[in-house]
Design a protein around this motif. Structure first.
Motif: not given
Length: 89
Positions: A2-4
């Motif tokens: 996941s990443t932002t």
């Protein structure tokens, strides 16, 4: 993984994913919708550019075309292109 998402709508592709896709700085990616509603990210592959012919490759097969050895060496070493360079003398 996941990443932002940043305020500009940007995301960082995790290193493991970049390595898996063979991506590096400046490479382009394509986003596509899949039938199940997911999104696919894939690298945009550029067609390979033709390699520039080297001086040596240009001389292949020229042996029997009446060129003298000194002319062939000049073509291969590039003296003609450097003759006007004051630092070459």
């Amino acid at each position: 993984m996941s990443t932002t998402i940043t305020t500009k709508g940007q995301v960082t592709i995790p290193k493991a994913m970049r390595d898996h896709l063979g991506l590096g700085a400046g490479d382009r990616v394509d986003f596509a919708y899949a039938d199940d509603g997911s999104v696919r990210v894939q690298p945009v592959r550029k067609p390979r550019a033709k390699a520039k012919r080297s001086k040596f490759t240009a001389l292949i097969g020229i042996r029997n075309k009446g060129k003298r050895t000194d002319r062939l060496m000049e073509m291969l070493r590039g003296y003609a292109s450097d003759k006007d360079d004051p630092g070459f003398r």
